[in-house]
Design a protein around this motif. Structure first.
Motif, mmCIF file in Angstrom:
data_model
loop_
_atom_site.group_PDB
_atom_site.id
_atom_site.type_symbol
_atom_site.label_atom_id
_atom_site.label_comp_id
_atom_site.label_asym_id
_atom_site.label_seq_id
_atom_site.Cartn_x
_atom_site.Cartn_y
_atom_site.Cartn_z
ATOM 1 N N GLU A 117 14.400 9.177 -28.122
ATOM 2 C CA GLU A 117 15.094 10.442 -27.900
ATOM 3 C C GLU A 117 14.101 11.583 -27.716
ATOM 4 O OE1 GLU A 117 18.741 11.327 -30.139
ATOM 5 O OE2 GLU A 117 18.419 9.433 -31.183
ATOM 6 N N LEU A 118 13.043 11.583 -28.518
ATOM 7 C CA LEU A 118 12.036 12.638 -28.413
ATOM 8 C C LEU A 118 11.350 12.597 -27.056
ATOM 9 C CD1 LEU A 118 10.468 14.940 -29.701
ATOM 10 C CD2 LEU A 118 8.915 13.233 -30.714
ATOM 11 N N GLU A 119 11.059 11.408 -26.562
ATOM 12 C CA GLU A 119 10.397 11.294 -25.260
ATOM 13 C C GLU A 119 11.311 11.778 -24.135
ATOM 14 O OE1 GLU A 119 7.175 7.712 -25.485
ATOM 15 O OE2 GLU A 119 9.276 7.121 -25.529
ATOM 16 N N ILE A 120 12.601 11.492 -24.247
ATOM 17 C CA ILE A 120 13.552 11.977 -23.240
ATOM 18 C C ILE A 120 13.570 13.497 -23.231
ATOM 19 C CG2 ILE A 120 16.006 12.094 -22.652
ATOM 20 C CD1 ILE A 120 16.240 9.188 -23.644
ATOM 21 N N LYS A 121 13.623 14.100 -24.411
ATOM 22 C CA LYS A 121 13.605 15.566 -24.497
ATOM 23 C C LYS A 121 12.315 16.129 -23.921
ATOM 24 C CE LYS A 121 16.547 15.817 -28.627
ATOM 25 N NZ LYS A 121 16.572 16.137 -30.078
ATOM 26 N N THR A 122 11.205 15.465 -24.202
ATOM 27 C CA THR A 122 9.909 15.915 -23.680
ATOM 28 C C THR A 122 9.891 15.879 -22.158
ATOM 29 O OG1 THR A 122 8.748 15.145 -25.663
ATOM 30 C CG2 THR A 122 7.429 15.442 -23.675
ATOM 31 N N ALA A 123 10.387 14.780 -21.577
ATOM 32 C CA ALA A 123 10.389 14.643 -20.116
ATOM 33 C C ALA A 123 11.196 15.755 -19.454
ATOM 34 C CB ALA A 123 10.946 13.278 -19.723
ATOM 35 N N SER A 137 12.008 18.734 -20.734
ATOM 36 C CA SER A 137 11.405 20.053 -20.955
ATOM 37 C C SER A 137 10.216 20.287 -20.029
ATOM 38 C CB SER A 137 10.972 20.200 -22.415
ATOM 39 O OG SER A 137 9.951 19.274 -22.752
ATOM 40 N N VAL A 138 9.436 19.226 -19.758
ATOM 41 C CA VAL A 138 8.294 19.365 -18.835
ATOM 42 C C VAL A 138 8.780 19.709 -17.436
ATOM 43 C CG1 VAL A 138 6.458 18.083 -17.664
ATOM 44 C CG2 VAL A 138 6.729 17.890 -20.146
ATOM 45 N N ILE A 139 9.832 19.012 -16.984
ATOM 46 C CA ILE A 139 10.351 19.279 -15.633
ATOM 47 C C ILE A 139 10.912 20.692 -15.543
ATOM 48 C CG2 ILE A 139 12.170 18.644 -13.991
ATOM 49 C CD1 ILE A 139 11.781 15.756 -14.834
ATOM 50 N N LYS A 140 11.688 21.097 -16.540
ATOM 51 C CA LYS A 140 12.275 22.432 -16.499
ATOM 52 C C LYS A 140 11.215 23.522 -16.578
ATOM 53 C CE LYS A 140 16.889 21.325 -18.240
ATOM 54 N NZ LYS A 140 17.891 21.547 -19.313
ATOM 55 N N LYS A 141 10.113 23.220 -17.228
ATOM 56 C CA LYS A 141 9.015 24.186 -17.315
ATOM 57 C C LYS A 141 8.286 24.307 -15.983
ATOM 58 C CE LYS A 141 4.697 25.075 -19.799
ATOM 59 N NZ LYS A 141 3.759 24.571 -20.852
ATOM 60 N N GLU A 142 8.139 23.162 -15.287
ATOM 61 C CA GLU A 142 7.345 23.140 -14.054
ATOM 62 C C GLU A 142 8.152 23.459 -12.801
ATOM 63 O OE1 GLU A 142 4.088 22.733 -13.816
ATOM 64 O OE2 GLU A 142 3.836 22.506 -15.983
ATOM 65 N N LYS A 143 9.458 23.204 -12.831
ATOM 66 C CA LYS A 143 10.276 23.372 -11.633
ATOM 67 C C LYS A 143 11.480 24.269 -11.935
ATOM 68 C CE LYS A 143 7.732 20.747 -9.078
ATOM 69 N NZ LYS A 143 6.991 21.276 -7.900
ATOM 70 N N PRO A 144 11.793 25.179 -11.015
ATOM 71 C CA PRO A 144 12.921 26.106 -11.231
ATOM 72 C C PRO A 144 14.267 25.443 -10.923
ATOM 73 C CG PRO A 144 11.870 26.586 -9.139
ATOM 74 C CD PRO A 144 11.060 25.480 -9.770
ATOM 75 N N LEU A 145 14.751 24.619 -11.825
ATOM 76 C CA LEU A 145 16.014 23.926 -11.602
ATOM 77 C C LEU A 145 17.189 24.878 -11.776
ATOM 78 C CD1 LEU A 145 15.394 20.596 -13.569
ATOM 79 C CD2 LEU A 145 14.871 21.107 -11.180
ATOM 80 N N GLU A 173 12.426 12.817 -7.047
ATOM 81 C CA GLU A 173 11.927 11.852 -8.021
ATOM 82 C C GLU A 173 10.724 12.454 -8.726
ATOM 83 O OE1 GLU A 173 13.185 7.625 -5.847
ATOM 84 O OE2 GLU A 173 11.067 8.152 -6.094
ATOM 85 N N ALA A 174 10.687 12.283 -10.035
ATOM 86 C CA ALA A 174 9.590 12.838 -10.822
ATOM 87 C C ALA A 174 9.058 11.792 -11.782
ATOM 88 C CB ALA A 174 10.057 14.070 -11.590
ATOM 89 N N VAL A 175 7.773 11.916 -12.090
ATOM 90 C CA VAL A 175 7.138 11.120 -13.136
ATOM 91 C C VAL A 175 6.470 12.088 -14.101
ATOM 92 C CG1 VAL A 175 5.399 9.380 -13.696
ATOM 93 C CG2 VAL A 175 6.769 9.146 -11.618
ATOM 94 N N VAL A 176 6.772 11.939 -15.386
ATOM 95 C CA VAL A 176 6.214 12.803 -16.423
ATOM 96 C C VAL A 176 5.307 11.982 -17.327
ATOM 97 C CG1 VAL A 176 6.742 14.199 -18.464
ATOM 98 C CG2 VAL A 176 8.138 14.427 -16.401
ATOM 99 N N ASP A 177 4.081 12.495 -17.534
ATOM 100 C CA ASP A 177 3.169 11.882 -18.487
ATOM 101 C C ASP A 177 3.558 12.368 -19.877
ATOM 102 O OD1 ASP A 177 0.877 11.439 -20.247
ATOM 103 O OD2 ASP A 177 -0.215 10.891 -18.436
ATOM 104 N N LEU A 178 4.034 11.449 -20.701
ATOM 105 C CA LEU A 178 4.574 11.829 -22.005
ATOM 106 C C LEU A 178 3.495 12.100 -23.039
ATOM 107 C CD1 LEU A 178 7.463 9.230 -22.042
ATOM 108 C CD2 LEU A 178 7.701 11.698 -21.748
#
Length: 680
Positions: A56-62, A64-72, A118-123
């Motif tokens: 669950e923590l990794e899902i939240k991290t992924a 949050s990283v996308i929302k921080k980097e991309k203006p969704l 498609e995105a890949v996040v380094d956790l």
């Protein structure tokens, strides 16, 4: 009157309460702490292997990283969020306590823009490793769209008028079910908009509305503009208003209850689960619940007593297509890709001990992400249990009266999934003789068509009457399983085995002889094959490095069971989009991105995606890391006995060792001496 004795007793109680309060408080604190630790450990699974599912923590991290980097936008959805499977070589070379890569793969859909990314996040570093737009594709439908589409359909004046024509003025008694659009018109293809199609059912006061389809009404919804783009009403057809809830109140007199049958293991289970790794009777494998694929098995190996030997690296349901055989425009679009259009894994259903699996089983949870990227626990969606299945082997010696017999024990790992009206169960069955079997169960409710007929007539060409005013439409279910084979190593090849009757000649004067011809399938293009009952055709994956004690290559054989052919005409559109179903067997050289038989995005897809693309470069299959794709199917001509809910129909196949062992691997099983109570 003042009572001195009572006062003494009261003071004594107060004394003891004060002193007892301290240890009681400590005990309560410890119990609560243990409970909190258990809850925390459940949510924060130990990540000790590259194939450990996302926490669950990794899902939240992924997210949050996308929302921080991309203006969704607020409308951004996450149809897929799962583990980015690490490089296969890294997994095979993994050693405990060594660092490994940890990434998440995410599909993001921006509804306002109608764009898919498609995105890949380094956790570990909490950075965005990859971001790319995938043009001209539509991801699978997600939960919030079903409710949205139904609301749009019910708000349309044309739909409301159609309901009133059928004397349905209380729209709350009507359910709108939304499907992926299936076959598109040329205009729909050109717009590129995200579409779905709404079917209507009379629900009334019943929960089972599938027995009351409102025939002839079809609404197509543009999910980007949130409007009904086309609407069909082909005229009023009588529909059943009978209660099809199939509960005791509606079924009349019930059969006499059976005496209780219990399945117990009083001495405990024989399998062990450590993280997501399972061990049993020489077998070892890892599992994961994938939001698209459903249950996936990894690193399937067998310990023969001397060493652990790989068999399959990754095994999963790759795709399933369900084409309906009615040419009516209200029906002809219905060719559901249940894996790629609906995310099969997210539709897994909770199971219960003593029901879907026996009471001696274990039920496991899975953690997935919803379409907003929020993690949630899917409770009890993976079942694992041991079962008895009759004799494993036996021989009776007449002279000595010796009777040697061993009972068959199997380990079953299973999931169930509900996709609208149909329910599916997929089980991976591990045998003591080294066989790995797939059992696919079909049950649930057939997709019905309303009809004016109350008796079967010759006018009903495309289905069978299952009840008054209810037609079961002819259809098929075609499953494709992807099997990344690593038999004794990654250096494999595939052999086709055909049994051939030999002609009568001097060597075969009675004409009774037959032989097996083994032919290597050397390249991808020629390894597109079909079943042939006339030659008892089977396929074997053999190692090009390992040989058995007799000097033959070690191997595993694909042993098909019941199957069918794809019945739509050769020119049919569905044959072009579900190309994988045109043949029973495909073999490809392993490529990490080639996972889905109908392509990555079968929703509103273009023709010839998936397997036709994978074999287009016609790579060599000799001594390579190869993937076996097997298509099996059921042709369902409904019958009254399928109504109102159908009994389970099972179809499957086996991967059977052939020369993998130097003898029967189950020959050294000890004889079970169980005490049998009661009458003999």
């Amino acid at each position: 009157m003042f009572n001195s004795r009572a006062l003494k007793e009261k003071n004594l109680c107060v004394f003891w309460h004060k002193w007892l309060a301290i240890p009681i408080a400590i005990i309560v604190f410890i119990v609560i702490s243990i409970g909190l630790m258990e809850v925390t450990s459940a949510k924060q699974q130990t990540i000790n292997h590259p194939l450990t599912p996302l926490t669950e923590l990794e899902i939240k991290t992924a997210v949050s990283v996308i929302k921080k980097e991309k203006p969704l936008t607020e409308m951004a959805a996450f149809p897929i969020l799962t583990l980015q499977e690490p490089d296969k070589t890294e997994v095979l070379n993994f050693k405990p306590n060594r660092p490994f890569q940890r990434q998440a793969f995410i599909v993001i859909y921006e509804q306002k823009q109608n764009k898919t990314y498609e995105a890949v996040v380094d956790l570990k570093t909490k950075t965005l490793s990859s971001w790319k737009e995938i043009p001209d594709v539509q991801p699978a439908m997600f939960f919030s769209e079903y409710e949205l589409a139904a609301k749009i359909v019910k708000s349309d004046p044309r739909w409301q008028q159609a309901m009133r024509k059928r004397s349905l003025t209380n729209f709350q008694q009507v359910t709108v079910s939304c499907w992926a659009p299936g076959i598109l018109s040329q205009e729909e293809h050109e717009t590129g908009d995200r579409l779905c199609r709404g079917l209507s059912y009379y629900k009334g006061n019943n929960w089972n509305y599938f027995g009351s389809p409102i025939e002839g009404v079809l609404a197509t919804v543009n999910l980007n503009t949130r409007k009904v783009t086309s609407f069909f009403d082909n005229g009023v057809v009588p529909f059943s208003k009978q209660n099809w809830n199939y509960d005791p109140k509606t079924l009349g007199k019930l059969q006499q209850s059976l005496k209780r049958l219990t399945i117990q293991q009083p001495n405990g289970i024989d399998f062990s689960i450590k993280g997501n790794e399972v061990s049993w009777q020489g077998w070892k494998f890892r599992y994961q619940m994938h939001p698209r694929d459903g249950l996936v098995l990894y690193l399937v190996s067998y310990n023969d007593g001397e060493k652990t030997r790989p068999v399959v690296y990754r095994a999963s349901l790759s795709e399933m297509v369900v084409p309906y055989g009615n040419p009516d425009p209200i029906w002809s679009f219905r060719n559901a890709f249940d894996v790629g259009e609906y995310n099969y894994g997210t539709l897994a259903t909770t199971m219960e001990l003593g029901k879907e699996i026996p009471e001696n089983g274990r039920l496991l949870d899975a953690v997935l992400a919803d379409d907003k990227g929020k993690p949630y626990v899917m409770p009890k969606v993976i079942g694992i249990y041991e079962r008895d299945d009759g004799m494993l082997w036996k021989h009776y010696e007449y002279i000595t009266k010796r009777n040697d017999v061993r009972r068959r024990r199997e380990l079953v790992v299973t999931t169930t999934t509900a996709i609208e009206n149909y329910d599916y169960g997929i089980s991976w069955v591990f045998h003591q003789d080294g066989t790995l079997e797939v059992e696919t169960d079909l049950t649930g409710i057939i997709l019905a068509q309303a009809t004016a007929s109350q008796k079967q007539s010759e006018n009903e060409l495309y289905g069978e009457l299952v009840a008054k005013n209810i037609l079961g439409v002819n259809h098929q279910h075609l499953f494709n399983f992807r099997l990344d084979m690593d038999v004794d190593s990654q250096a494999n090849q595939v052999m086709e085995m055909n049994v051939k009757a030999l002609p009568v000649n001097e060597k075969n004067p009675l004409g009774n002889a037959f032989t097996v011809e083994e032919t290597p399938l050397t390249k991808e293009a020629i390894a597109v094959r079909d079943l042939d009952i006339n030659h008892s055709r089977e396929w074997m994956i053999v190692s090009t490095k390992s040989k058995n004690a007799l000097g033959a290559a070690t191997g595993y054989m694909l042993m098909p069971a019941g199957n069918t052919v794809f019945f739509p005409d050769e020119s049919a559109h569905i044959r072009k989009t579900a190309t994988f179903a045109n043949h029973h067997v495909w073999v490809t050289k392993y490529q990490p991105g080639e996972l889905y038989a109908a392509g990555d995005y079968p929703n509103q897809t273009q023709p010839a995606k998936g397997l036709p693309e994978y074999i287009s470069n016609d790579e060599s299959l000799m001594g390579e890391d190869i993937v076996l794709w097997y298509t099996m199917g059921v042709t369902h001509i409904p019958r009254p006995e399928d109504w109102p809910v159908m009994t389970t129909h099972r179809v499957g196949f086996k991967l059977v060792p052939r020369g993998f062992f130097h003898r029967n691997p189950a020959i050294n099983l000890p004889e079970e001496r169980q005490k049998v109570e009661g009458r003999r």
